[in-house]
Each structure stands twice: as structure tokens, then as C-alpha cells.
Design an enzyme around this catalytic site. Structure first.
Site, mmCIF file in Angstrom:
data_model
loop_
_atom_site.group_PDB
_atom_site.id
_atom_site.type_symbol
_atom_site.label_atom_id
_atom_site.label_comp_id
_atom_site.label_asym_id
_atom_site.label_seq_id
_atom_site.Cartn_x
_atom_site.Cartn_y
_atom_site.Cartn_z
ATOM 1 N N LYS A 151 69.591 6.824 -23.685
ATOM 2 C CA LYS A 151 69.833 7.006 -25.120
ATOM 3 C C LYS A 151 69.283 8.340 -25.547
ATOM 4 O O LYS A 151 68.408 8.934 -24.904
ATOM 5 C CB LYS A 151 69.204 5.874 -25.933
ATOM 6 C CG LYS A 151 67.681 5.716 -25.820
ATOM 7 C CD LYS A 151 66.843 6.679 -26.645
ATOM 8 C CE LYS A 151 65.346 6.416 -26.513
ATOM 9 N NZ LYS A 151 64.507 7.489 -27.120
ATOM 10 N N ASP A 200 62.205 -0.146 -28.149
ATOM 11 C CA ASP A 200 63.580 0.325 -27.980
ATOM 12 C C ASP A 200 64.486 -0.691 -27.287
ATOM 13 O O ASP A 200 65.702 -0.474 -27.226
ATOM 14 C CB ASP A 200 63.598 1.623 -27.160
ATOM 15 C CG ASP A 200 63.039 2.811 -27.924
ATOM 16 O OD1 ASP A 200 62.824 2.687 -29.142
ATOM 17 O OD2 ASP A 200 62.811 3.863 -27.298
ATOM 18 N N LEU A 256 64.308 9.173 -22.792
ATOM 19 C CA LEU A 256 65.697 8.718 -22.664
ATOM 20 C C LEU A 256 65.807 7.194 -22.645
ATOM 21 O O LEU A 256 66.911 6.647 -22.525
ATOM 22 C CB LEU A 256 66.328 9.291 -21.391
ATOM 23 C CG LEU A 256 66.413 10.830 -21.335
ATOM 24 C CD1 LEU A 256 66.969 11.279 -19.990
ATOM 25 C CD2 LEU A 256 67.266 11.367 -22.476
ATOM 26 N N GLY A 257 64.668 6.510 -22.736
ATOM 27 C CA GLY A 257 64.698 5.045 -22.835
ATOM 28 C C GLY A 257 64.929 4.319 -21.534
ATOM 29 O O GLY A 257 65.365 3.170 -21.547
ATOM 30 N N SER A 316 63.134 0.812 -21.060
ATOM 31 C CA SER A 316 63.650 -0.144 -22.049
ATOM 32 C C SER A 316 65.085 -0.535 -21.737
ATOM 33 O O SER A 316 65.475 -1.700 -21.888
ATOM 34 C CB SER A 316 63.578 0.472 -23.451
ATOM 35 O OG SER A 316 62.237 0.682 -23.841
#
Length: 285
Positions: A10, A141, A104-105, A108
Site C-alpha cells: 500500500k 493497517d 508499504l504495509g 499487515s
């Protein structure tokens, strides 16, 4: 049976910090969008009643790994509801391409993919809301990845409103450093008083990330990378970093700049997506 599941990256297209909460956390306003690039998980359900992770992280016990924690949390919730099949187990392997501590997640997204995939594979019949409730306990997230739609987030990131930002092309680059989110949020120079605005208001303004100035101050490589990218296109930090991104209208324009990158820059080109690749995989089943 689908055994390979995407765990997309993300971007935070903007991120504003609107105040510090009594519990020490910060209230945010941020805009999440997915990328057609990310980790991949191979998930094979079985009747072992165990979660076996074939790709452990060095120095991270399995019981602390978000992938294993997500699977066990799903088992616990489904068992309490009476929808968990007998001896529900799974073997999981992670193909990791997203950098840790990159904003950038990745972790998660991996956890969300495990929740969504095993809910389908085990047929535990939990709703998206129930999966998101499990997810928020794993990380702020995780719910946006579970829901699979670009979103405007408020609070600590748990209040989500679907959004439709332009699906641009991005050059995403890593400066070779890892940023610990708590360290950034403890910095006395961090902006903590951005005004609270509506999504419509924010979409009419140039996008900005309140964490960027502190990240550039504390990490010379982040500053150098952003300075270089800004010569070619609008560029920002994503999340608390360390990754930064430049936005382009076409894939070819993004790739042309990537070809000019100095050797010390590690980057990739990806398309912004408002519907997550994970959600597209699930919808296609």
C-alpha cells in the site's frame, strides 16, 4: 483450490497528524491505495490442527510472527462461533519482496491475506467486519487490507471510508534504511497539529506527509532519495517510511526515471489500485 494468495503493498498518498491522544498514540488522516505489487503467500489447508510456517523470520519466534498470529486468532474466533472445522490446520510459505520497515504495509498485508484466505479455505464464514475486528488487534493497517478497497482513514487508522483516488503509476524506491515507527512518532519536531479536514477538502490540496520532514532530518539517505526523485515528479514518503514514491501518469514515464536511478537506489514500478489484488482474487473464486 486456490493456494497462492497476493499480499499487496500500500501507499499512503497523504498522511496528516492531527493530534496526540491521551494513550500516547496519534490521530491521523491518511489516504490508502494498493499497488499491483507485493508479497505472495502459499496457503495449503490441512487437518493437522497446527499452523506450520515454512518461511520463519530470523530472530522472530513463530508465535510472534504476524502470519501465525493471524491464523491462530482466526481459529480462536471461529471456534468461539462454532464455525471452525475439526482439526483445522494449514501450511504457509511466504515469498517476501516488500522491505521490512519500509512503510508499504508488508507485515499487515501478510496478516490480512492469511485472515481472508483461511476464512475462505476453512469455510469459517466470518464476515468482513469480523475479520477486520480481528485484524485491528494485530495492527492498525490490517483492516484496510482485509476490506480490500482504497480508503480514507482517521483515528489511529481504524476509521475507514472508501475512496476513489486516481490510479496513477508509481516509482517506489527504498533508500536502504529501516525506520522504526515509534522512533519517528517520539521525535519532538514531528508535526502533530495539522487541521482536521474532510476528504473532499484534502483531495483538492497538494498531497503531503507530516512524517516526511522528520524522516529526512533523521535519515540522510531518505533526504537524498527524495531530493533526487523530486527532480522528475511529485514525490513523497509513504507512511513513516523508509520507502518514498514518485507519481506518474503512465508506466513508461515511471520506468524511464527508474532507468536513470543511481545504483544505490533499489526500486520498482507499480500501478495504484483502488480494489486490492487480494479482493480481486477472492471475487474470482
Amino acid at each position: 483450490m486456490i493456494t497462492t494468495w497476493p499480499a499487496p503493498a500500500k501507499l499512503n498518498l497523504f498522511l496528516y497528524i492531527t493530534g496526540r491522544r491521551p494513550d500516547g498514540y496519534h490521530n491521523l488522516q491518511t489516504l490508502f491505495q494498493f499497488l499491483d505489487y507485493g508479497d505472495t503467500l502459499e496457503i495449503i489447508p490441512d487437518s493437522s490442527d497446527k499452523i506450520t510456517l515454512l518461511t520463519p523470520l530470523d530472530g522472530v519466534p513463530d508465535e510472534e510472527n504476524l502470519i501465525v498470529r493471524a491464523a491462530l486468532a482466526l481459529k480462536q474466533c471461529a471456534a468461539a462461533r462454532g464455525t471452525l472445522p475439526a482439526l483445522a490446520g494449514a501450511t504457509i510459505a511466504l515469498k517476501k519482496v516488500l522491505p521490512m520497515g519500509g512503510g508499504l504495509g508488508g507485515g499487515s498485508s501478510d496478516a490480512a491475506t492469511v485472515l481472508v484466505a483461511l476464512n475462505h479455505l476453512w469455510q469459517t464464514a466470518l464476515s468482513v467486519d469480523e475479520l477486520a475486528t480481528i485484524g485491528i488487534k494485530l495492527g492498525a493497517d490490517v483492516p484496510v487490507f482485509v476490506r480490500g478497497h482504497a480508503a480514507f482513514a482517521e483515528g489511529v487508522g481504524e476509521q475507514l471510508q472508501p475512496a476513489e483516488p486516481a490510479e496513477k503509476w508509481y516509482l517506489v524506491a527504498h533508500p536502504g534504511v529501516s525506520i522504526a515507527t515509534p522512533d519517528l512518532f517520539r521525535d519532538p519536531d514531528l508535526t502533530r497539529d495539522s487541521p482536521i479536514r474532510t476528504l473532499d477538502e484534502l483531495l483538492q490540496r497538494p498531497f503531503h506527509n507530516d512524517c516526511e520532514a522528520v524522516a529526512r532530518k533523521r535519515f540522510r539517505k531518505v533526504d537524498e532519495l527524495l531530493s533526487w526523485l523530486l527532480e522528475y515528479a511529485p514525490s513523497r514518503l509513504t507512511g513513516t517510511g523508509a520507502c518514498v514514491f514518485a507519481e506518474f501518469d503512465t508506466e513508461s514515464a515511471a520506468r524511464q526515471v527508474l532507468e536513470l536511478a543511481p545504483k544505490w537506489i533499489c526500486g520498482f514500478v507499480a500501478r495504484g489500485l483502488n480494489i486490492s489484488p487480494l479482493q480481486r482474487t477472492l471475487s474470482g473464486l
